[in-house]
Design an enzyme around this catalytic site. Structure first.
Site, PDB file in Angstrom:
ATOM      1  CE1 TYR A 150      -1.278   3.546   2.400  1.00  0.00           C
ATOM      2  CE2 TYR A 150      -0.944   1.256   1.769  1.00  0.00           C
ATOM      3  CZ  TYR A 150      -0.885   2.600   1.467  1.00  0.00           C
ATOM      4  OH  TYR A 150      -0.444   3.004   0.233  1.00  0.00           O
ATOM      5  CE  LYS A 154      -3.677   3.983  -0.601  1.00  0.00           C
ATOM      6  NZ  LYS A 154      -3.884   5.047  -1.610  1.00  0.00           N
TER       7      LYS A 154
END
EC number: 1.1.1.-
Length: 249
Positions: A150, A154
């Site tokens: 993640y 991101k």
């Protein structure tokens, strides 16, 4: 908030995307196209992005605001030594490749649009062809234990946003990234189901003491769509309830 153009919202079936679509409608958007592109179908994503963009232009003649809220949450948090490469690749594909392909397609369409004055009563604000908003995360700036897939994805979404902002600036197109931390959405519930102890973390680490609502994130996204943010481009706007105000050791 001076929202009177046409909006293209991707990933609006639930959570933040749904709140954005509803907020735009309440704010006075002339037209809204809601698209749920299957970002996991790698061989079809580029075609779907181009097709949805083309359809938006055919129906509404121009795209004034594009918002990409499509994404997935971590269901299995793991130490880097045990991280699954397949899941890592999936996060890059959906968050990064999906953002890139959509922003590329919409940028090409917006660059062909008429340049319209941002504020006819204030020529100093110049003109605009459109505004694109991507969805980053607090993990666009900082790492979190056991969430390498993640965090990497991101960070990259923010990078794509910044470069798109730079490339589009001369065309009167602004590109910004809203970066919330924990938001009450189905994705967060999915993370809870995967064993991520979100609620206890929030109570101890977030000065405002709660998880954000999807509507609070949507309000920020709509601000970056609106002419009130006409001098903002390439921003990574951190919406974290004060989480990063202090150092947590």
């Amino acid at each position: 908030m001076d929202i009177n153009g046409n909006a293209f919202v991707v990933g609006s079936g639930s959570g933040i995307g749904r709140a954005c679509a509803l907020g735009l409608a309440k704010g006075g958007a002339k037209g809204i196209l809601i698209a749920d592109i299957n970002l996991e179908a790698a061989n079809r994503v580029a075609t779907e992005c181009r097709g949805a963009t083309k359809y938006m232009i055919e129906i509404f003649e121009r795209i004034d605001y594009c918002i990409n809220c499509a994404g997935i949450g971590v269901q299995l948090a793991r130490n880097i030594s045990e991280a699954d490469f397949g899941e890592f690749s999936r996060f890059l594909q959906i968050h990064v490749e999906g953002t890139f392909l959509l922003v590329r397609s919409v940028s090409a369409a917006m660059q062909l649009q008429e340049l319209r004055p941002i504020d006819p009563t204030n020529p100093g604000r110049g003109g605009a062809r459109g505004s694109i908003v991507t969805l980053g995360s607090g993990n666009s700036f900082a790492a979190a234990p056991h969430l390498v897939q993640y965090t990497a994805a991101k960070h990259a979404v923010l990078g794509v946003t910044k470069n798109a902002a730079l490339d589009n600036a001369a065309h009167g197109i602004r590109v910004n990234c809203v970066c919330p931390t924990w938001v009450e959405t189905p994705m967060i519930q999915s993370a809870r189901d995967g064993g991520v102890e979100i609620d206890s973390w929030v109570k101890g680490m977030v000065p405002l003491g709660r998880i954000a609502t999807a509507e609070e994130v949507a309000d920020t996204v709509i601000f970056f769509c609106s002419p009130r943010s006409s001098y903002a481009t390439g921003c990574g706007f951190l919406l974290d309830g004060g989480t990063t105000l202090t150092c947590h050791v």
